[in-house]
Design a protein around this motif. Structure first.
Motif, PDB file in Angstrom:
ATOM      1  N   ARG A 186      28.719  40.733  40.514  1.00 52.36           N
ATOM      2  CA  ARG A 186      27.404  41.264  40.819  1.00 52.36           C
ATOM      3  C   ARG A 186      26.855  41.999  39.617  1.00 52.36           C
ATOM      4  NH1 ARG A 186      27.079  45.243  43.753  1.00 52.36           N
ATOM      5  NH2 ARG A 186      25.230  44.683  44.904  1.00 52.36           N
ATOM      6  N   VAL A 187      25.534  42.125  39.569  1.00 55.35           N
ATOM      7  CA  VAL A 187      24.901  42.897  38.506  1.00 55.35           C
ATOM      8  C   VAL A 187      25.174  44.370  38.759  1.00 55.35           C
ATOM      9  CG1 VAL A 187      22.724  43.544  37.467  1.00 55.35           C
ATOM     10  CG2 VAL A 187      23.092  41.192  38.198  1.00 55.35           C
ATOM     11  N   LEU A 188      25.637  45.114  37.761  1.00 53.06           N
ATOM     12  CA  LEU A 188      25.876  46.540  37.901  1.00 53.06           C
ATOM     13  C   LEU A 188      24.605  47.305  37.560  1.00 53.06           C
ATOM     14  CD1 LEU A 188      29.317  47.634  36.523  1.00 53.06           C
ATOM     15  CD2 LEU A 188      28.509  47.550  38.851  1.00 53.06           C
ATOM     16  N   LEU A 189      24.278  48.290  38.408  1.00 50.55           N
ATOM     17  CA  LEU A 189      23.094  49.112  38.195  1.00 50.55           C
ATOM     18  C   LEU A 189      23.581  50.535  37.982  1.00 50.55           C
ATOM     19  CD1 LEU A 189      21.249  47.560  41.181  1.00 50.55           C
ATOM     20  CD2 LEU A 189      20.893  47.029  38.782  1.00 50.55           C
ATOM     21  N   ALA A 190      24.131  50.786  36.826  1.00 52.32           N
ATOM     22  CA  ALA A 190      24.924  51.995  36.631  1.00 52.32           C
ATOM     23  C   ALA A 190      24.081  53.229  36.391  1.00 52.32           C
ATOM     24  CB  ALA A 190      25.863  51.787  35.446  1.00 52.32           C
ATOM     25  N   ALA A 191      24.768  54.380  36.601  1.00 50.30           N
ATOM     26  CA  ALA A 191      24.284  55.697  36.182  1.00 50.30           C
ATOM     27  C   ALA A 191      22.979  56.120  36.820  1.00 50.30           C
ATOM     28  CB  ALA A 191      24.124  55.739  34.666  1.00 50.30           C
ATOM     29  N   LEU A 192      22.703  55.619  38.029  1.00 51.66           N
ATOM     30  CA  LEU A 192      21.480  56.024  38.697  1.00 51.66           C
ATOM     31  C   LEU A 192      21.812  56.468  40.110  1.00 51.66           C
ATOM     32  CD1 LEU A 192      19.248  53.131  37.480  1.00 51.66           C
ATOM     33  CD2 LEU A 192      19.157  55.477  36.719  1.00 51.66           C
ATOM     34  N   PRO A 193      21.136  57.488  40.616  1.00 54.42           N
ATOM     35  CA  PRO A 193      21.462  58.007  41.935  1.00 54.42           C
ATOM     36  C   PRO A 193      21.196  56.994  43.028  1.00 54.42           C
ATOM     37  CG  PRO A 193      19.409  58.934  41.136  1.00 54.42           C
ATOM     38  CD  PRO A 193      19.996  58.160  40.010  1.00 54.42           C
ATOM     39  N   LEU A 194      22.023  57.003  44.056  1.00 53.64           N
ATOM     40  CA  LEU A 194      21.842  56.055  45.138  1.00 53.64           C
ATOM     41  C   LEU A 194      20.558  56.315  45.879  1.00 53.64           C
ATOM     42  CD1 LEU A 194      22.436  53.883  46.949  1.00 53.64           C
ATOM     43  CD2 LEU A 194      23.504  55.466  48.439  1.00 53.64           C
ATOM     44  N   SER A 195      19.994  57.463  45.719  1.00 51.57           N
ATOM     45  CA  SER A 195      18.729  57.684  46.400  1.00 51.57           C
ATOM     46  C   SER A 195      17.853  56.497  46.141  1.00 51.57           C
ATOM     47  CB  SER A 195      18.058  58.944  45.890  1.00 51.57           C
ATOM     48  OG  SER A 195      17.962  58.946  44.524  1.00 51.57           O
ATOM     49  N   ALA A 196      17.981  55.920  44.952  1.00 49.58           N
ATOM     50  CA  ALA A 196      17.190  54.753  44.665  1.00 49.58           C
ATOM     51  C   ALA A 196      17.635  53.571  45.466  1.00 49.58           C
ATOM     52  CB  ALA A 196      17.323  54.430  43.206  1.00 49.58           C
ATOM     53  N   MET A 197      18.961  53.369  45.557  1.00 56.16           N
ATOM     54  CA  MET A 197      19.454  52.187  46.258  1.00 56.16           C
ATOM     55  C   MET A 197      19.100  52.225  47.722  1.00 56.16           C
ATOM     56  SD  MET A 197      21.208  49.549  46.197  1.00 56.16           S
ATOM     57  CE  MET A 197      20.738  48.668  47.611  1.00 56.16           C
ATOM     58  N   SER A 209      18.311  46.000  33.956  1.00 63.18           N
ATOM     59  CA  SER A 209      17.668  47.314  33.987  1.00 63.18           C
ATOM     60  C   SER A 209      16.581  47.347  35.058  1.00 63.18           C
ATOM     61  CB  SER A 209      17.052  47.616  32.626  1.00 63.18           C
ATOM     62  OG  SER A 209      16.091  46.625  32.291  1.00 63.18           O
ATOM     63  N   PRO A 210      16.255  48.548  35.575  1.00 62.42           N
ATOM     64  CA  PRO A 210      15.195  48.655  36.581  1.00 62.42           C
ATOM     65  C   PRO A 210      13.878  48.099  36.061  1.00 62.42           C
ATOM     66  CG  PRO A 210      16.453  50.684  36.436  1.00 62.42           C
ATOM     67  CD  PRO A 210      16.877  49.850  35.274  1.00 62.42           C
ATOM     68  N   GLY A 211      13.159  47.435  36.932  1.00 60.62           N
ATOM     69  CA  GLY A 211      11.865  46.861  36.562  1.00 60.62           C
ATOM     70  C   GLY A 211      11.116  46.438  37.802  1.00 60.62           C
ATOM     71  N   ASP A 212      10.197  45.483  37.647  1.00 63.53           N
ATOM     72  CA  ASP A 212       9.320  45.091  38.746  1.00 63.53           C
ATOM     73  C   ASP A 212       9.492  43.641  39.171  1.00 63.53           C
ATOM     74  OD1 ASP A 212       8.375  47.630  38.458  1.00 63.53           O
ATOM     75  OD2 ASP A 212       6.419  47.072  37.627  1.00 63.53           O
ATOM     76  N   LYS A 213      10.517  42.941  38.700  1.00 67.57           N
ATOM     77  CA  LYS A 213      10.668  41.510  38.971  1.00 67.57           C
ATOM     78  C   LYS A 213      11.776  41.249  39.984  1.00 67.57           C
ATOM     79  CE  LYS A 213       9.068  40.179  34.344  1.00 67.57           C
ATOM     80  NZ  LYS A 213       7.753  39.740  34.844  1.00 67.57           N
ATOM     81  N   THR A 214      11.636  40.152  40.734  1.00 69.79           N
ATOM     82  CA  THR A 214      12.650  39.746  41.697  1.00 69.79           C
ATOM     83  C   THR A 214      12.748  38.227  41.743  1.00 69.79           C
ATOM     84  OG1 THR A 214      13.339  39.839  44.020  1.00 69.79           O
ATOM     85  CG2 THR A 214      10.985  39.732  43.603  1.00 69.79           C
ATOM     86  N   GLY A 215      13.915  37.740  42.140  1.00 77.21           N
ATOM     87  CA  GLY A 215      14.099  36.305  42.342  1.00 77.21           C
ATOM     88  C   GLY A 215      13.863  35.881  43.778  1.00 77.21           C
ATOM     89  N   HIS A 216      13.543  36.833  44.645  1.00 76.68           N
ATOM     90  CA  HIS A 216      13.291  36.486  46.039  1.00 76.68           C
ATOM     91  C   HIS A 216      11.932  35.823  46.203  1.00 76.68           C
ATOM     92  CE1 HIS A 216      16.952  38.240  47.447  1.00 76.68           C
ATOM     93  NE2 HIS A 216      16.654  39.438  46.991  1.00 76.68           N
ATOM     94  N   HIS A 217      11.742  35.161  47.329  1.00 80.47           N
ATOM     95  CA  HIS A 217      10.549  34.343  47.573  1.00 80.47           C
ATOM     96  C   HIS A 217       9.442  35.200  48.176  1.00 80.47           C
ATOM     97  CE1 HIS A 217      14.091  31.718  47.494  1.00 80.47           C
ATOM     98  NE2 HIS A 217      13.280  30.816  46.953  1.00 80.47           N
ATOM     99  N   VAL A 218       8.950  36.136  47.388  1.00 78.70           N
ATOM    100  CA  VAL A 218       7.930  37.065  47.846  1.00 78.70           C
ATOM    101  C   VAL A 218       6.825  37.156  46.818  1.00 78.70           C
ATOM    102  CG1 VAL A 218       9.535  38.436  49.235  1.00 78.70           C
ATOM    103  CG2 VAL A 218       9.180  39.022  46.832  1.00 78.70           C
ATOM    104  N   SER A 219       5.681  37.604  47.268  1.00 81.01           N
ATOM    105  CA  SER A 219       4.562  37.861  46.367  1.00 81.01           C
ATOM    106  C   SER A 219       3.757  39.010  46.948  1.00 81.01           C
ATOM    107  CB  SER A 219       3.669  36.617  46.219  1.00 81.01           C
ATOM    108  OG  SER A 219       3.151  36.231  47.484  1.00 81.01           O
ATOM    109  N   THR A 240      14.425  45.465  42.350  1.00 82.44           N
ATOM    110  CA  THR A 240      13.690  44.731  41.326  1.00 82.44           C
ATOM    111  C   THR A 240      14.227  45.113  39.952  1.00 82.44           C
ATOM    112  OG1 THR A 240      11.976  46.453  41.282  1.00 82.44           O
ATOM    113  CG2 THR A 240      11.594  44.547  42.710  1.00 82.44           C
ATOM    114  N   TYR A 241      14.017  44.226  38.968  1.00 82.93           N
ATOM    115  CA  TYR A 241      14.641  44.383  37.662  1.00 82.93           C
ATOM    116  C   TYR A 241      13.649  44.100  36.544  1.00 82.93           C
ATOM    117  CZ  TYR A 241      18.714  44.042  40.663  1.00 82.93           C
ATOM    118  OH  TYR A 241      19.622  44.255  41.669  1.00 82.93           O
TER     119      TYR A 241
END
Length: 362
Positions: free
Chosen positions: A5-16, A328-338, A321-322
């Protein structure tokens, strides 16, 4: 689950965690500033979609998914009717029973519930009953809705297989700050927290449930003992976990009820026993809203199923989103949404709770 899995390190889970509660739009008035932003850190970001609000787009997505011929449990939701119930003062009526044939649902805090198909609809609350027909029925009952401080029950339904260590660690680290921000909302809700953990057959356990508590410190201590282990194949036993999450904890009839599903895999569909589609309908019958959080690595089958759970219970589908690097955090996703908005995850979680409670604050 043990896949990479992609690691999203060093950030508080409040985000997750807050992913799950995401909602498009600006932060609710009075919501405290997110911890990551206050510290100048680039916290995790997430988008969310409300498939009941953008229902035509959701039906188009379902058609495209059907053409891919992937295995899911499915039901025709195209003849969806949103029933809106108000009290004598015109306020949304929370907890009313809506029935049509063998279908039953409870209205959420905004006075709405879903019924599928045609037929006569009956709405009841506090001894009052009324009938309704039409595509989007609106019913006013001669009763007074709930008053006083809002009661809020939040249950975390967490995949605890090997790939979920980051999410569990972040949830443990941030639950105090998230609870504190919720407590500062204008409705000042009476908050209770609980959790159902799950893995898969052959692991140390399939499901474990801790009942609701109003003591955030106790809940954090319980989370601290949770370990991410086991798995092996991609699907997990989400069916059994969802059934236990709805049946075992002491859900209150008079509380706003939210389930945050934090996971990165679809359920096993080759097991006998509970079925996620049946459980989603059972949640709607009891006025329990499911808010899935799509962690990194969720595949197309998982996205479809998580969106089903959200749509059937009037929740939102939320996803990390990445940035362009996919890490890294961002605004993109691979899911089928718009047409989705992106916010910091902690802001999203607080906003979701604030949005749920707002109709009860008067």
């Amino acid at each position: 689950m043990t896949r990479h899995r992609v690691l999203l390190a060093a950030l508080p889970l409040s985000a997750m965690l807050l992913t799950a509660c995401g909602a498009a739009g600006t932060i609710a008035a009075g919501a405290p500033e997110s911890k990551s932003e206050a510290q100048g850190q680039p916290g995790l970001r997430a988008g969310s979609v409300d498939d009941n609000a953008a229902f035509t787009a959701y039906l188009d997505y379902r058609k495209k998914f059907a053409a891919a011929d992937q295995q899911v449990r499915d039901a025709d939701v195209s003849r969806r009717r949103i029933v809106t119930v108000t009290d004598r003062g015109g306020r949304p009526l929370f907890g009313a029973t809506v029935q049509a044939g063998d279908q039953q649902a409870r209205t959420y805090a905004d006075g709405r519930a879903l019924i599928f198909g045609g037929g006569r609809i009956t709405v009841s609350y506090g001894g009052a009953t009324a009938a309704a027909t039409g595509h989007a029925p609106k019913v006013k009952l001669p009763v007074t809705g709930p008053e006083g401080r809002a009661k809020l029950q939040v249950l975390f339904l967490i995949d605890t297989t090997g790939s979920m260590g980051d999410e569990i660690g972040r949830l443990t680290a941030s639950v105090d700050s998230v609870a504190a921000r919720i407590a500062k909302l204008s409705s000042e809700p009476e908050l209770e927290l609980g959790m159902t953990l799950y893995r898969d057959k052959g692991d140390e356990y399939v499901t474990r449930t801790t009942d609701f508590t109003a003591d955030v410190g106790t809940f954090r201590e319980q989370l601290t003992a949770v370990r991410a282990e086991g798995g092996g194949d991609t699907p997990e036993d989400l069916n059994a976990a969802l059934a236990e999450a709805l049946a075992k904890p002491a859900w209150r009839e008079d509380a706003v009820k939210l389930v945050f599903l934090i996971a990165d895999a679809p359920p096993h569909l080759d097991y006998d026993g509970p079925d996620y589609l049946t459980e989603a309908r059972r949640a709607a019958e009891r006025g329990i809203k499911i808010e899935p959080i799509a962690s990194s690595g969720l595949d197309d089958q998982g996205e479809y199923i998580y969106r089903q759970l959200a749509q059937l219970t009037m929740g939102r589908f939320t996803f990390l989103t990445y940035g362009a690097d996919g890490v890294s955090p961002g605004d993109k996703t691979g899911h089928h949404v718009s047409e989705y908005a992106v916010l910091a995850l902690d802001d999203l979680v607080v906003k979701l709770v604030a949005d749920e409670l707002k109709p009860l604050s008067g």
